[in-house]
Scaffold this motif. Structure first.
Motif, PDB file in Angstrom:
ATOM      1  N   ASN A 146       0.758   6.777  -7.084  1.00 20.71           N
ATOM      2  CA  ASN A 146      -0.707   6.765  -7.281  1.00 20.71           C
ATOM      3  C   ASN A 146      -1.415   5.796  -7.932  1.00 20.71           C
ATOM      4  O   ASN A 146      -2.187   5.878  -8.785  1.00 20.71           O
ATOM      5  CB  ASN A 146      -0.804   8.307  -8.108  1.00 20.71           C
TER       6      ASN A 146
ATOM      7  N   GLU B 152       0.745  -1.102  -0.053  1.00 20.55           N
ATOM      8  CA  GLU B 152       0.004  -0.015   0.092  1.00 20.55           C
ATOM      9  C   GLU B 152       0.920   1.055  -0.038  1.00 20.55           C
ATOM     10  O   GLU B 152       0.570   2.051  -0.732  1.00 20.55           O
ATOM     11  CB  GLU B 152      -0.783  -0.081   1.089  1.00 20.55           C
ATOM     12  N   SER B 153       1.816   1.358   0.788  1.00 17.56           N
ATOM     13  CA  SER B 153       2.760   2.382   0.828  1.00 17.56           C
ATOM     14  C   SER B 153       3.727   2.710  -0.366  1.00 17.56           C
ATOM     15  O   SER B 153       3.745   3.725  -0.968  1.00 17.56           O
ATOM     16  CB  SER B 153       3.853   2.102   2.031  1.00 17.56           C
TER      17      SER B 153
ATOM     18  N   THR C 156      -6.843  -3.124   5.754  1.00 16.34           N
ATOM     19  CA  THR C 156      -6.630  -2.978   4.166  1.00 16.34           C
ATOM     20  C   THR C 156      -5.755  -3.997   3.851  1.00 16.34           C
ATOM     21  O   THR C 156      -5.420  -3.941   2.511  1.00 16.34           O
ATOM     22  CB  THR C 156      -6.268  -1.641   3.831  1.00 16.34           C
TER      23      THR C 156
ATOM     24  N   ASP D 152       1.612  -2.281   8.386  1.00 13.24           N
ATOM     25  CA  ASP D 152       1.177  -0.843   8.616  1.00 13.24           C
ATOM     26  C   ASP D 152       0.181  -1.000   9.779  1.00 13.24           C
ATOM     27  O   ASP D 152       0.193   0.136  10.649  1.00 13.24           O
ATOM     28  CB  ASP D 152       0.263  -0.368   7.363  1.00 13.24           C
TER      29      ASP D 152
ATOM     30  N   ALA E 295       2.483   1.634  -3.404  1.00 13.56           N
ATOM     31  CA  ALA E 295       1.468   2.058  -4.467  1.00 13.56           C
ATOM     32  C   ALA E 295       1.178   3.493  -4.324  1.00 13.56           C
ATOM     33  O   ALA E 295       0.801   4.165  -5.414  1.00 13.56           O
ATOM     34  CB  ALA E 295       0.309   1.062  -4.295  1.00 13.56           C
ATOM     35  N   ARG E 296       1.128   3.970  -3.118  1.00 12.51           N
ATOM     36  CA  ARG E 296       0.690   5.376  -2.944  1.00 12.51           C
ATOM     37  C   ARG E 296       1.655   6.532  -3.287  1.00 12.51           C
ATOM     38  O   ARG E 296       1.355   7.403  -3.986  1.00 12.51           O
ATOM     39  CB  ARG E 296       0.445   5.801  -1.554  1.00 12.51           C
ATOM     40  N   ARG E 297       2.944   5.719  -3.363  1.00 14.30           N
ATOM     41  CA  ARG E 297       4.043   6.650  -4.113  1.00 14.30           C
ATOM     42  C   ARG E 297       3.846   6.819  -5.444  1.00 14.30           C
ATOM     43  O   ARG E 297       4.536   7.933  -5.866  1.00 14.30           O
ATOM     44  CB  ARG E 297       5.461   6.056  -3.749  1.00 14.30           C
TER      45      ARG E 297
ATOM     46  N   ASP F 141      -3.927   2.663  -7.190  1.00 14.35           N
ATOM     47  CA  ASP F 141      -4.928   2.081  -6.529  1.00 14.35           C
ATOM     48  C   ASP F 141      -4.820   0.670  -6.189  1.00 14.35           C
ATOM     49  O   ASP F 141      -4.615  -0.006  -7.074  1.00 14.35           O
ATOM     50  CB  ASP F 141      -6.314   2.747  -6.806  1.00 14.35           C
TER      51      ASP F 141
ATOM     52  N   SER G 123      -6.056  -2.689  -3.540  1.00 12.17           N
ATOM     53  CA  SER G 123      -7.134  -3.144  -2.393  1.00 12.17           C
ATOM     54  C   SER G 123      -7.091  -4.296  -2.248  1.00 12.17           C
ATOM     55  O   SER G 123      -6.126  -5.056  -2.955  1.00 12.17           O
ATOM     56  CB  SER G 123      -8.464  -2.514  -3.078  1.00 12.17           C
TER      57      SER G 123
END
Length: 259
Positions: free
Chosen positions: A100, A93-94, A167, A172, A96-98, A102, A104
Motif C-alpha cells: 500500500n 508498481e506491483s 505510469t 506492465d 508497492a501495491r503489495r 503510493d 508515481s
C-alpha cells in the motif's frame, strides 16, 4: 598486535563512534528539519568534512537523511521499504501495491534512435535497427527512489504506446498488451557509484552508492525484448533470494559412479 593492525583497529573504532554519534544526532532531529551545515557538524563531532561525508553516506543509503545541493542535509525519518524476492520479475508498481505504498513517475524522457554496435549486441539485433529509449524517475514518499532505463526495438514498443496512461513500467505495459509473449529475464546485480546525471535525477550526491540491476527480458522465441538498467536507492529497497540447499557430493557417491 602489529602497529599497522593497531592503527587500523583504532581508526575503525573512531569511525564507529562517529557513526553512533551521527545516528544519535539524526534520531534527535525531527523529520523535515535540517541538520547543521557540514563544517559546523564536522567541528562538533571532531572530524574532517571528508570523514563526516563518508559516514553520512550510510545514513543516506538507508533513507534516513537527504542531502539537497545548495540547501543542506535534512532528516527524513524511517520510510517504507519495498521488499521483494528475485525469483519472479515484477515492476516497482506491483511491489508497492503489495504494501500500500503510493509510487508515481517523475520526470521522464523518451527518444527514438538507431542501434549502435554496443546496443545492437545487447539486444541481438543488426546495427542501425530502430530502437526506443525510455528513461524515468520513480517517486515514493515524495522523493525519487529509482532511476529506470529501458531500451527496446521499435517492433516491441513505439512512441504512441507511451500515452498518458503510461505510469512508468514497460514490463506492465507489455504484460497488459499480451504481446510479445515473455519467457524469462536474466539479471546482473551490482553496486555502483552514482554518475553526475543520475545523482542529479535522484537528488543525491555524485558517487553515492546505488544498487544497479542490468536485465535482459526475453520473449518465448528467445529474442531480447528489453535491455534495462535500474538504479535503486538502497534504503528504499530490500531484495532477497530463496535458494534450495545443494546436495553434498561424497566419496561414496564417487565410488558408486565408478561401479
Amino acid at each position: 598486535m602489529a602497529p599497522r593492525t593497531r592503527e587500523f583497529t583504532t581508526q575503525s573504532h573512531r569511525f564507529q563512534r562517529l557513526q553512533n554519534d551521527l545516528a544519535n544526532r539524526i534520531a534527535q532531529t525531527p523529520p523535515g528539519e535540517r541538520l547543521p551545515s557540514e563544517p559546523q557538524l564536522a567541528q562538533e563531532l571532531g572530524v574532517s568534512r571528508a570523514t563526516l561525508r563518508e559516514a553520512m553516506r550510510a545514513f543516506e543509503a538507508q533513507g534516513l537523511i537527504r542531502r539537497k545541493q545548495g540547501a543542506g542535509t535534512f532528516v527524513v525519518g524511517q520510510s517504507q521499504v519495498i521488499t521483494s524476492g528475485l525469483e519472479v520479475l515484477e515492476s516497482i508498481e506491483s511491489l508497492a501495491r503489495r504494501i500500500n505504498l503510493d509510487v508515481s513517475m517523475g520526470e521522464w524522457h523518451v527518444e527514438e534512435r538507431k542501434a549502435d554496435p554496443v546496443q545492437a549486441e545487447h539486444l541481438q539485433v543488426p546495427e542501425g535497427t530502430d530502437l526506443i529509449n525510455v528513461e524515468r524517475v520513480i517517486i515514493a514518499d515524495h522523493r525519487p527512489v529509482a532511476y529506470l532505463v529501458d531500451l527496446l526495438p521499435c517492433e516491441y514498443l513505439r512512441l504512441e504506446d507511451l500515452n498518458e496512461n503510461f505510469t512508468g513500467s514497460v514490463l506492465d505495459l507489455i504484460l497488459k498488451r499480451g504481446t510479445p509473449l515473455l519467457a524469462k529475464s536474466r539479471t546482473e546485480i551490482r553496486a555502483v557509484a552514482a554518475s553526475a546525471d543520475i545523482a542529479r535525477a535522484l537528488q543525491i550526491q555524485r558517487g553515492d552508492v546505488l544498487l544497479l540491476f542490468v536485465a535482459y527480458l526475453y520473449a518465448v522465441d528467445g529474442s531480447v525484448v528489453d535491455y534495462s538498467l535500474s538504479f535503486f536507492l538502497p534504503g528504499y529497497f530490500r531484495f532477497h533470494v530463496v535458494r534450495k540447499v545443494g546436495e553434498v557430493f561424497t566419496n561414496k557417491d564417487e565410488n558408486r559412479e565408478e561401479d
